[in-house]
Design an enzyme around this catalytic site. Sequence first.
Site, mmCIF file in Angstrom:
data_model
loop_
_atom_site.group_PDB
_atom_site.id
_atom_site.type_symbol
_atom_site.label_atom_id
_atom_site.label_comp_id
_atom_site.label_asym_id
_atom_site.label_seq_id
_atom_site.Cartn_x
_atom_site.Cartn_y
_atom_site.Cartn_z
ATOM 1 N N HIS A 9 0.826 -1.209 0.000
ATOM 2 C CA HIS A 9 0.000 0.000 0.000
ATOM 3 C C HIS A 9 0.860 1.259 0.000
ATOM 4 O O HIS A 9 0.569 2.210 -0.706
ATOM 5 C CB HIS A 9 -0.925 0.019 1.229
ATOM 6 C CG HIS A 9 -2.017 -0.999 1.125
ATOM 7 N ND1 HIS A 9 -3.337 -0.663 0.936
ATOM 8 C CD2 HIS A 9 -1.980 -2.350 1.138
ATOM 9 C CE1 HIS A 9 -4.074 -1.765 0.861
ATOM 10 N NE2 HIS A 9 -3.265 -2.802 0.991
ATOM 11 N N ASP A 109 -6.207 6.032 2.360
ATOM 12 C CA ASP A 109 -6.501 4.680 1.894
ATOM 13 C C ASP A 109 -7.872 4.265 2.419
ATOM 14 O O ASP A 109 -8.208 4.578 3.556
ATOM 15 C CB ASP A 109 -5.428 3.738 2.460
ATOM 16 C CG ASP A 109 -5.319 2.450 1.695
ATOM 17 O OD1 ASP A 109 -6.357 1.781 1.528
ATOM 18 O OD2 ASP A 109 -4.198 2.103 1.277
ATOM 19 N N GLN A 316 12.720 -7.099 -6.744
ATOM 20 C CA GLN A 316 11.783 -7.609 -7.761
ATOM 21 C C GLN A 316 11.811 -6.831 -9.084
ATOM 22 O O GLN A 316 11.886 -7.424 -10.153
ATOM 23 C CB GLN A 316 10.363 -7.603 -7.186
ATOM 24 C CG GLN A 316 9.319 -8.093 -8.174
ATOM 25 C CD GLN A 316 8.001 -8.471 -7.498
ATOM 26 O OE1 GLN A 316 8.018 -9.226 -6.535
ATOM 27 N NE2 GLN A 316 6.907 -7.979 -8.002
ATOM 28 N N HIS A 331 1.546 -14.317 -7.343
ATOM 29 C CA HIS A 331 0.255 -14.438 -6.654
ATOM 30 C C HIS A 331 -0.757 -13.425 -7.193
ATOM 31 O O HIS A 331 -1.912 -13.449 -6.819
ATOM 32 C CB HIS A 331 0.461 -14.241 -5.143
ATOM 33 C CG HIS A 331 0.871 -12.840 -4.752
ATOM 34 N ND1 HIS A 331 1.792 -12.091 -5.460
ATOM 35 C CD2 HIS A 331 0.491 -12.039 -3.717
ATOM 36 C CE1 HIS A 331 1.951 -10.904 -4.874
ATOM 37 N NE2 HIS A 331 1.166 -10.854 -3.820
ATOM 38 N N TRP A 334 -1.680 -6.688 -6.802
ATOM 39 C CA TRP A 334 -1.892 -5.717 -7.886
ATOM 40 C C TRP A 334 -0.595 -5.018 -8.288
ATOM 41 O O TRP A 334 -0.380 -4.687 -9.453
ATOM 42 C CB TRP A 334 -2.982 -4.723 -7.479
ATOM 43 C CG TRP A 334 -3.448 -3.845 -8.591
ATOM 44 C CD1 TRP A 334 -3.546 -2.486 -8.571
ATOM 45 C CD2 TRP A 334 -3.878 -4.252 -9.902
ATOM 46 N NE1 TRP A 334 -4.012 -2.030 -9.782
ATOM 47 C CE2 TRP A 334 -4.219 -3.084 -10.617
ATOM 48 C CE3 TRP A 334 -4.001 -5.491 -10.545
ATOM 49 C CZ2 TRP A 334 -4.684 -3.116 -11.935
ATOM 50 C CZ3 TRP A 334 -4.453 -5.521 -11.867
ATOM 51 C CH2 TRP A 334 -4.785 -4.346 -12.545
ATOM 52 N N ASN A 335 0.301 -4.788 -7.303
ATOM 53 C CA ASN A 335 1.577 -4.153 -7.667
ATOM 54 C C ASN A 335 2.384 -5.065 -8.592
ATOM 55 O O ASN A 335 2.954 -4.618 -9.585
ATOM 56 C CB ASN A 335 2.407 -3.845 -6.414
ATOM 57 C CG ASN A 335 1.722 -2.817 -5.538
ATOM 58 O OD1 ASN A 335 1.512 -1.680 -5.949
ATOM 59 N ND2 ASN A 335 1.321 -3.219 -4.341
ATOM 60 N N GLU A 339 3.603 -4.288 -12.385
ATOM 61 C CA GLU A 339 5.032 -4.325 -12.723
ATOM 62 C C GLU A 339 5.259 -5.224 -13.942
ATOM 63 O O GLU A 339 6.012 -4.895 -14.850
ATOM 64 C CB GLU A 339 5.850 -4.791 -11.506
ATOM 65 C CG GLU A 339 5.944 -3.702 -10.435
ATOM 66 C CD GLU A 339 6.315 -4.203 -9.043
ATOM 67 O OE1 GLU A 339 6.778 -5.354 -8.899
ATOM 68 O OE2 GLU A 339 6.128 -3.426 -8.074
ATOM 69 N N GLN A 356 -6.499 -11.471 -5.181
ATOM 70 C CA GLN A 356 -5.572 -12.042 -6.158
ATOM 71 C C GLN A 356 -6.255 -12.926 -7.220
ATOM 72 O O GLN A 356 -5.901 -12.845 -8.398
ATOM 73 C CB GLN A 356 -4.460 -12.799 -5.426
ATOM 74 C CG GLN A 356 -3.653 -11.862 -4.535
ATOM 75 C CD GLN A 356 -2.997 -12.535 -3.357
ATOM 76 O OE1 GLN A 356 -2.907 -13.755 -3.321
ATOM 77 N NE2 GLN A 356 -2.534 -11.759 -2.390
HETATM 78 C C1 UDX Z 1 -0.918 -6.804 -0.893
HETATM 79 C C2 UDX Z 1 -1.925 -7.938 -1.147
HETATM 80 O O1 UDX Z 1 -1.360 -9.173 -0.782
HETATM 81 C C3 UDX Z 1 -2.345 -7.970 -2.596
HETATM 82 O O2 UDX Z 1 -3.312 -8.972 -2.786
HETATM 83 C C4 UDX Z 1 -2.912 -6.635 -2.996
HETATM 84 O O3 UDX Z 1 -3.277 -6.656 -4.361
HETATM 85 C C5 UDX Z 1 -1.911 -5.532 -2.698
HETATM 86 O O4 UDX Z 1 -1.524 -5.568 -1.332
HETATM 87 P P1 UDX Z 1 1.496 -7.858 -1.670
HETATM 88 O O5 UDX Z 1 1.130 -9.227 -1.269
HETATM 89 O O6 UDX Z 1 2.612 -7.248 -0.994
HETATM 90 O O7 UDX Z 1 0.239 -6.855 -1.637
HETATM 91 O O8 UDX Z 1 1.793 -7.976 -3.253
HETATM 92 P P2 UDX Z 1 2.021 -6.905 -4.368
HETATM 93 O O9 UDX Z 1 0.825 -6.034 -4.566
HETATM 94 O O10 UDX Z 1 2.459 -7.664 -5.543
HETATM 95 O O11 UDX Z 1 3.193 -5.972 -3.836
HETATM 96 C C6 UDX Z 1 4.453 -6.448 -3.492
HETATM 97 C C7 UDX Z 1 5.487 -5.376 -3.759
HETATM 98 O O12 UDX Z 1 6.671 -5.737 -3.088
HETATM 99 C C8 UDX Z 1 5.830 -5.220 -5.232
HETATM 100 O O13 UDX Z 1 5.980 -3.857 -5.535
HETATM 101 C C9 UDX Z 1 7.156 -5.957 -5.371
HETATM 102 O O14 UDX Z 1 7.998 -5.398 -6.371
HETATM 103 C C10 UDX Z 1 7.764 -5.832 -4.006
HETATM 104 N N1 UDX Z 1 8.568 -7.004 -3.641
HETATM 105 C C11 UDX Z 1 7.963 -8.157 -3.222
HETATM 106 C C12 UDX Z 1 9.944 -6.928 -3.742
HETATM 107 O O15 UDX Z 1 10.494 -5.893 -4.141
HETATM 108 N N2 UDX Z 1 10.668 -8.019 -3.403
HETATM 109 C C13 UDX Z 1 10.127 -9.185 -2.973
HETATM 110 O O16 UDX Z 1 10.870 -10.133 -2.695
HETATM 111 C C14 UDX Z 1 8.707 -9.262 -2.865
#
Ligand code: UDX
Length: 433
Positions: A9, A109, A316, A331, A334-335, A339, A356
């Site tokens: 977030h 948020d 990542q 998974h 959304w981020n 990406e 997801q």
């Molecule tokens: C959470 C919820 O799990 C997800 O369902 C929702 O859509 C957004 O909030 P998260 O699980 O952290 O998010 O996943 P994601 O939205 O993909 O964000 C992860 C972020 O962390 C990405 O920007 C990714 O680049 C970064 N990341 C993750 C890293 O830089 N390194 C890692 O090893 C893992």
Amino acid sequence: MFPWLGYGHITPYLELAKKLTTKGFFIYLCSTEITLSSIRTKIPPNLSNSIELVPLPLEVSPDDLPEKYHTTNGLPPHLMVKLKEAFDNSKQNFSSLLQKHKPDLLIFDFLQPWAPPLAEALNIPSVIFITSSSVMTSFMFHHFSDPGAEFPSENIRFRHYESRFMDELLANARDCEEREKGSAGVNMSREIVLIKGSREIEGRYIEYVSGLTGKRFVPVGPLVQEPDDQKSSSELLSWLDQKEAKSTVFVSFGSEYFLSKEDMDGIAHGLLQSKANFIWVVRFPETEVLLEDKLPEGFLDKVGERGKIVQGWAPQTRILVHPNVGGFVSHCGWNSVMESFKFGVPIVAVPMHLDQPINARLVEEVGAGEEVLRDGDGRLNAETVAAVINRVVVEDGVRAKVDEIKARLTLMGDGEIDEVARELMSICSKSLI
Ligand code: UDX
């Protein structure tokens, strides 16, 4: 700006902050110290005069949140619960910060039920910024307000083994409505809702949710963190440099959830059975674990030169832009999805929780990847994992479409931010009159 606590977030808020500074805004970004620590190094020095991180003092004892945990992305689940509690108990501190800094606008948020009324009490208008997808948000409002109506797409649905998510979703929607009611009428700016995403990808869902809620949803663009350009090469990236172009799949499941033992087995054997090289980021709720104890027996011996297992965290975005990466087992947080779209990386979707699955269906719908279907009991099957990786990564099954999406997003540039900046400026100036 007042994002929710999770890493997934706060990073879109920071990216929005960066973009808005180029349009003349000054940003206070407020969160708990532990949350801010995960992004402190991500503010470029040239923006240090335009973005100020404001720590929210927490009503919590140091025994409950030991100092050794510096960032939210390494926080074990039981401490995350403590952090959330402390956060919700710190309303008065947030109000004091608003009084001290006197912003012209609060961007918050939608998981923060209590923030906008505090701002409104001080005559500060507020706007919601939703960091989830429009497909998910419209699906949620659809099922909450008019489930009998026709949803824009029949691909977008939960599968039977995901039925529990529907209840959680409706509970979330109910919460949202309560929050809206809590501040209705006081806030003149609430007719717009900012949402992470682009009309290029989700145009029809943005339109649908706007019609459904009577509010104008304004997309802010993909808001993807640019990979840091540190020249220092890590062992992992040097290893990746040696692989063939597009031969390697990146495997990562975000910052919040942990794989069950069964899913871990399915992924491990699926990777071994596939024809791709792999980098797999493994995370565990416990802080100190031995990989040998957690991964299937003998797995690490079989990996050899084909794979790298990274414990905890990997860079990542740097990995996704690497030319030798040909796919992303994700998974579908959304981020991560954005990406992939932005950097043109095909997705092998393995959704695990709440939004997801819906994001994963969108990935398939736009042709940017393929989902690994679970068996009737919701179990991951290694053969299926391997088959989807082979189709998507080794045989380049969705490459043309992924390249097209990347090109469209690149062409779009910051167009959507210009619109957002105009909207926000107009709200700020109205509140000054
Ligand atoms: C959470 C919820 O799990 C997800 O369902 C929702 O859509 C957004 O909030 P998260 O699980 O952290 O998010 O996943 P994601 O939205 O993909 O964000 C992860 C972020 O962390 C990405 O920007 C990714 O680049 C970064 N990341 C993750 C890293 O830089 N390194 C890692 O090893 C893992």
